[in-house]
Each structure stands twice: as C-alpha cells, then as structure tokens.
Design an enzyme around this catalytic site. Structure first.
Site, mmCIF file in Angstrom:
data_model
loop_
_atom_site.group_PDB
_atom_site.id
_atom_site.type_symbol
_atom_site.label_atom_id
_atom_site.label_comp_id
_atom_site.label_asym_id
_atom_site.label_seq_id
_atom_site.Cartn_x
_atom_site.Cartn_y
_atom_site.Cartn_z
ATOM 1 N N GLY A 60 0.822 -1.191 0.000
ATOM 2 C CA GLY A 60 0.000 0.000 0.000
ATOM 3 C C GLY A 60 0.866 1.254 0.000
ATOM 4 N N GLN A 76 2.186 5.274 -1.404
ATOM 5 C CA GLN A 76 2.701 5.976 -2.577
ATOM 6 C C GLN A 76 4.189 5.652 -2.777
ATOM 7 O OE1 GLN A 76 1.290 8.162 -4.829
ATOM 8 N NE2 GLN A 76 -0.815 8.156 -4.033
ATOM 9 N N VAL A 77 4.975 6.656 -3.087
ATOM 10 C CA VAL A 77 6.393 6.444 -3.370
ATOM 11 C C VAL A 77 7.248 6.803 -2.158
ATOM 12 C CG1 VAL A 77 6.708 8.768 -4.352
ATOM 13 C CG2 VAL A 77 8.277 6.926 -5.012
ATOM 14 N N THR A 78 8.307 6.024 -1.946
ATOM 15 C CA THR A 78 9.270 6.355 -0.911
ATOM 16 C C THR A 78 10.653 5.936 -1.383
ATOM 17 O OG1 THR A 78 9.722 6.324 1.467
ATOM 18 C CG2 THR A 78 9.151 4.213 0.445
ATOM 19 N N GLY A 113 4.256 0.549 5.060
ATOM 20 C CA GLY A 113 3.451 0.059 3.946
ATOM 21 C C GLY A 113 3.347 -1.450 4.020
ATOM 22 N N GLY A 128 6.416 -3.869 5.383
ATOM 23 C CA GLY A 128 6.550 -3.481 6.792
ATOM 24 C C GLY A 128 6.889 -2.022 6.946
ATOM 25 N N ALA A 163 10.075 1.290 7.252
ATOM 26 C CA ALA A 163 11.391 1.811 6.910
ATOM 27 C C ALA A 163 11.719 2.927 7.894
ATOM 28 C CB ALA A 163 11.400 2.340 5.480
ATOM 29 N N CYS A 170 5.827 9.690 0.171
ATOM 30 C CA CYS A 170 4.516 9.152 0.546
ATOM 31 C C CYS A 170 3.369 9.954 -0.075
ATOM 32 C CB CYS A 170 4.369 9.074 2.067
ATOM 33 S SG CYS A 170 5.734 8.190 2.864
#
Length: 217
Positions: A73, A75-77, A141, A152, A154, A170
């Site tokens: 789940g 967005q971007v990280t 996520g 999990g 970060a 995110c």
C-alpha cells in the site's frame, strides 16, 4: 497473539531490493498454517519504491536511482543505506490480528524505541508512519495476502536524506524527512534493528523468538 511458536528474526544485512521483495512474495505464497512467522531486518541499496496507489507525478526527478513498482500500500518512498527495513511476515488469521492493530504496533514500536532516547515521536491518524515535529522518521506500507502480511516499515537511522527531495515522500509535497541520528536517537542499524524488533514482539505479545543470520540454506 497467543501462539507459542517462536518467531524467526532474520538479520539479512545489506541487500538489493528486488530479490528480497521476491523472497517475501515466495515466502507468503508457499507458507501454510503451520509455518513459523518471520521478521526480516535488512538494509537496501538505493531504490525508489512506488506502492499500488502510487502516482507518477510524485516522482519528481528520480535520476540514476531505480524506480520499482511494488505491491504494498501507499505511494512512493526511498530506501537506501543507513535505513532500517523491518519486514513482518505474520499469519494474521492464525493470531486473530487485524491490519489496523498491526499498523499501530509498527508505529508504536518506533515511538517506544525513540522514547528511550527522550525523542517525542508520534503517529498521525491521517498519514501512516511516525513523525517528530512534523518531520517523518519512519514510513509504513503493508500487503496482506492469504491472511498473511508482508512488507513493513522503513526507519531512517543514519542516512543521506537528499534522495527524498527527488520525490514527494509518501505522496506529500514538501514533507520533510529526518533520521534518528539528527534527533539524538540510535545512530546505527546494529542498535536500531534489534531494538525495534524487540519492541514490536512485545507489543504483539510474541514471547519467543529465534535469531538467525541470513536465510536458511
């Protein structure tokens, strides 16, 4: 949790992202009702990961850092050296554990760890993760498949935060990231990893763990 089967905590060191992602999927797809749960502690080579809801406009200037579209789940990280990944491969069905309860435990294991360093961290109801003074120190996520979790959290421990400026972390434009070292928290993965794994197990009522280096041959 009331299952007495030990949870395996694997210290995997530094690894490229995609083989570990594949290993998580394989583990989840091949496990059965009796498989031991596992928690993986790992550090990744630089990579941007884009979650299932990820929108291209949040990738501002990835440049030479690869972008991997993944099945968690969010967005971007960014993941990279000096960031502690903790992947939770748990049978939620067996433990009668809800997703929201697991997310809260992941957030609170960071909050409780940083509290020991007199750092006032907190979760936000509107945006999963852990924050200090409106700056984000930990992203979360998950993916649930066949009643089991993977992916999990970060935790930024002691890292170059500059790559976060190449994205909207995110999905939030202008969200500032921070790491534990800047906050006066744990400054090494060798300290942070075991600490957050221990806190998570305590929050989930896991009484017994097996610590292992790497994957079984």
């Amino acid at each position: 949790m009331n299952d007495t089967t030990p949870v395996i905590i694997r210290q995997l060191g530094r690894q490229p992202y995609q083989p570990i992602w594949q290993a998580m999927q394989d583990f989840t797809d091949n496990r059965d009702a009796h498989s031991q749960d596992e928690i993986w502690l790992v550090e990744h080579d630089p990579v941007f990961t884009q979650g299932q809801a990820g929108k291209e406009e949040h990738l501002l200037a990835p440049g030479d850092i690869p972008v991997v579209k993944v099945d968690r789940g969010g967005q971007v990280t960014y993941h990279g050296p000096g960031q502690q990944m903790m992947y939770v491969l748990l049978n939620l069905k067996r433990h009668n554990l809800g997703v929201r309860t697991l997310v809260s435990a992941l957030e609170n294991c960071i909050v409780d760890t940083l509290k020991e360093y007199a750092v006032d961290a907190y979760p936000r109801a509107d945006a999963p993760g852990v924050y200090v003074d409106s700056k984000k120190v930990c992203s979360i996520g998950l993916r649930i498949r066949r009643g089991c979790s993977f992916h999990g959290l970060a935790l930024n421990v002691n890292m170059d935060l500059a790559p976060f400026q190449r994205i909207n972390p995110c999905g939030y434009a202008g969200l500032e990231m921070v790491d534990c070292t800047q906050l006066g928290g744990p400054d090494a993965l060798s300290v942070a990893g075991p600490a957050i794994a221990d806190k998570l197990c305590s929050l989930l009522g896991i009484a017994s763990v097996e610590n292992k280096e790497g994957f079984d041959e």
